[in-house]
Design a protein around this motif. Sequence first.
Motif, PDB file in Angstrom:
ATOM      1  N   PRO A   1       0.793  -1.230   0.000  1.00 42.89           N
ATOM      2  CA  PRO A   1       0.000   0.000   0.000  1.00 42.89           C
ATOM      3  C   PRO A   1       0.832   1.290   0.000  1.00 42.89           C
ATOM      4  CG  PRO A   1      -0.056  -1.022   2.156  1.00 42.89           C
ATOM      5  CD  PRO A   1       0.697  -1.955   1.266  1.00 42.89           C
ATOM      6  N   ASP A   2       2.089   1.205   0.414  1.00 47.75           N
ATOM      7  CA  ASP A   2       2.953   2.385   0.454  1.00 47.75           C
ATOM      8  C   ASP A   2       3.676   2.490  -0.887  1.00 47.75           C
ATOM      9  OD1 ASP A   2       4.417   4.585   1.248  1.00 47.75           O
ATOM     10  OD2 ASP A   2       5.936   3.376   2.262  1.00 47.75           O
ATOM     11  N   VAL A   3       3.070   3.224  -1.827  1.00 46.60           N
ATOM     12  CA  VAL A   3       3.574   3.286  -3.197  1.00 46.60           C
ATOM     13  C   VAL A   3       4.387   4.563  -3.404  1.00 46.60           C
ATOM     14  CG1 VAL A   3       2.944   3.202  -5.634  1.00 46.60           C
ATOM     15  CG2 VAL A   3       1.473   2.103  -3.937  1.00 46.60           C
ATOM     16  N   LYS A   4       5.586   4.394  -3.908  1.00 50.08           N
ATOM     17  CA  LYS A   4       6.406   5.546  -4.307  1.00 50.08           C
ATOM     18  C   LYS A   4       6.024   5.877  -5.740  1.00 50.08           C
ATOM     19  CE  LYS A   4       8.759   5.243  -0.498  1.00 50.08           C
ATOM     20  NZ  LYS A   4       8.040   5.712   0.652  1.00 50.08           N
ATOM     21  N   THR A   5       5.674   7.124  -5.982  1.00 48.47           N
ATOM     22  CA  THR A   5       5.216   7.554  -7.303  1.00 48.47           C
ATOM     23  C   THR A   5       6.009   8.766  -7.762  1.00 48.47           C
ATOM     24  OG1 THR A   5       3.527   9.035  -6.409  1.00 48.47           O
ATOM     25  CG2 THR A   5       2.865   6.742  -6.835  1.00 48.47           C
ATOM     26  N   VAL A   6       5.826   9.105  -9.030  1.00 45.54           N
ATOM     27  CA  VAL A   6       6.367  10.347  -9.571  1.00 45.54           C
ATOM     28  C   VAL A   6       5.236  11.088 -10.268  1.00 45.54           C
ATOM     29  CG1 VAL A   6       8.719   9.452  -9.802  1.00 45.54           C
ATOM     30  CG2 VAL A   6       7.146   9.280 -11.733  1.00 45.54           C
ATOM     31  N   SER A   7       5.467  12.368 -10.503  1.00 46.33           N
ATOM     32  CA  SER A   7       4.482  13.226 -11.165  1.00 46.33           C
ATOM     33  C   SER A   7       4.844  13.355 -12.641  1.00 46.33           C
ATOM     34  CB  SER A   7       4.511  14.606 -10.503  1.00 46.33           C
ATOM     35  OG  SER A   7       3.875  15.556 -11.309  1.00 46.33           O
ATOM     36  N   PRO A   8       3.858  13.560 -13.506  1.00 49.02           N
ATOM     37  CA  PRO A   8       4.160  13.753 -14.925  1.00 49.02           C
ATOM     38  C   PRO A   8       5.052  14.972 -15.174  1.00 49.02           C
ATOM     39  CG  PRO A   8       1.774  13.679 -14.571  1.00 49.02           C
ATOM     40  CD  PRO A   8       2.420  13.612 -13.233  1.00 49.02           C
ATOM     41  N   ASP A   9       5.029  15.935 -14.249  1.00 44.79           N
ATOM     42  CA  ASP A   9       5.841  17.145 -14.398  1.00 44.79           C
ATOM     43  C   ASP A   9       7.251  16.999 -13.836  1.00 44.79           C
ATOM     44  OD1 ASP A   9       3.690  18.460 -15.584  1.00 44.79           O
ATOM     45  OD2 ASP A   9       2.897  19.070 -13.630  1.00 44.79           O
ATOM     46  N   ASP A  10       7.523  15.917 -13.067  1.00 44.28           N
ATOM     47  CA  ASP A  10       8.885  15.693 -12.576  1.00 44.28           C
ATOM     48  C   ASP A  10       9.819  15.573 -13.768  1.00 44.28           C
ATOM     49  OD1 ASP A  10       8.029  15.692  -9.959  1.00 44.28           O
ATOM     50  OD2 ASP A  10       8.115  13.516  -9.726  1.00 44.28           O
ATOM     51  N   ASP A  11      11.017  16.116 -13.625  1.00 40.82           N
ATOM     52  CA  ASP A  11      11.943  16.026 -14.747  1.00 40.82           C
ATOM     53  C   ASP A  11      12.796  14.758 -14.642  1.00 40.82           C
ATOM     54  OD1 ASP A  11      14.125  16.646 -12.991  1.00 40.82           O
ATOM     55  OD2 ASP A  11      13.818  18.779 -13.334  1.00 40.82           O
ATOM     56  N   VAL A  12      13.461  14.449 -15.737  1.00 39.43           N
ATOM     57  CA  VAL A  12      14.265  13.226 -15.832  1.00 39.43           C
ATOM     58  C   VAL A  12      15.304  13.165 -14.712  1.00 39.43           C
ATOM     59  CG1 VAL A  12      16.011  12.066 -17.258  1.00 39.43           C
ATOM     60  CG2 VAL A  12      13.861  12.841 -18.294  1.00 39.43           C
ATOM     61  N   ALA A  13      15.952  14.285 -14.417  1.00 42.19           N
ATOM     62  CA  ALA A  13      16.984  14.305 -13.375  1.00 42.19           C
ATOM     63  C   ALA A  13      16.403  13.896 -12.023  1.00 42.19           C
ATOM     64  CB  ALA A  13      17.631  15.687 -13.300  1.00 42.19           C
ATOM     65  N   GLU A  14      15.209  14.407 -11.685  1.00 41.64           N
ATOM     66  CA  GLU A  14      14.576  14.059 -10.407  1.00 41.64           C
ATOM     67  C   GLU A  14      14.237  12.576 -10.351  1.00 41.64           C
ATOM     68  OE1 GLU A  14      13.015  13.847  -6.722  1.00 41.64           O
ATOM     69  OE2 GLU A  14      14.192  15.496  -7.548  1.00 41.64           O
ATOM     70  N   VAL A  15      13.743  12.033 -11.444  1.00 46.01           N
ATOM     71  CA  VAL A  15      13.379  10.614 -11.461  1.00 46.01           C
ATOM     72  C   VAL A  15      14.636   9.742 -11.363  1.00 46.01           C
ATOM     73  CG1 VAL A  15      12.233   8.792 -12.775  1.00 46.01           C
ATOM     74  CG2 VAL A  15      11.209  11.062 -12.638  1.00 46.01           C
ATOM     75  N   PHE A  16      15.729  10.163 -11.991  1.00 46.08           N
ATOM     76  CA  PHE A  16      17.007   9.447 -11.835  1.00 46.08           C
ATOM     77  C   PHE A  16      17.378   9.372 -10.355  1.00 46.08           C
ATOM     78  CE2 PHE A  16      18.636   9.696 -16.280  1.00 46.08           C
ATOM     79  CZ  PHE A  16      19.126   8.402 -16.345  1.00 46.08           C
TER      80      PHE A  16
END
Length: 166
Positions: free
Chosen positions: A11-26
């Motif tokens: 239930p504890d899901v780590k997610t990202v936002s569509p507006d997050d940039d590639v560097a942040e997701v890295f």
Amino acid sequence: MSLTARDLMEPDVKTVSPDDDVAEVFKRFARYAFGGFPVVDDDERVVGIVTESDLVDLFEPDDETLWIPIGLPPFVDTLSYQVKRPWADLDLGVDLIRNADRPISEVMSPDVATVTPDASVDDVLDLLVGDDPDINRVPVVDDDGRIVGIIARQDVIRAFRDKRLE
């Protein structure tokens, strides 16, 4: 009693936002030992998924491959040799700078296989072992498409192991 997605999901899901940039997701991939993140909008609705391989594709584009046909008359057929630059020759720093500010919405896969909490374990297994070899995790969503959990392959394996040990 048969297992459902609710029994399998984390239930504890780590997610990202569509507006997050590639560097942040890295950075998130470096911080967490996950192979992919669901991409959710401001209302927590799943709008995509981004995987490590999606980001790797930024550094090894298809147009970097050179196909050289080899064949001389009187031979009718030709052989094709694929020539790729080795990873060591790629300038990863330049590629990262060039792509760092791109929103993850440009890199993510928008077609996401999801299940509801009441889905059977068979439904989850059908997705994980189906025709799409890229499905390694399945977001669990409520009736409005909001994320409530995620199921990875190891979650299913762990559940079956635990059932056997009971």
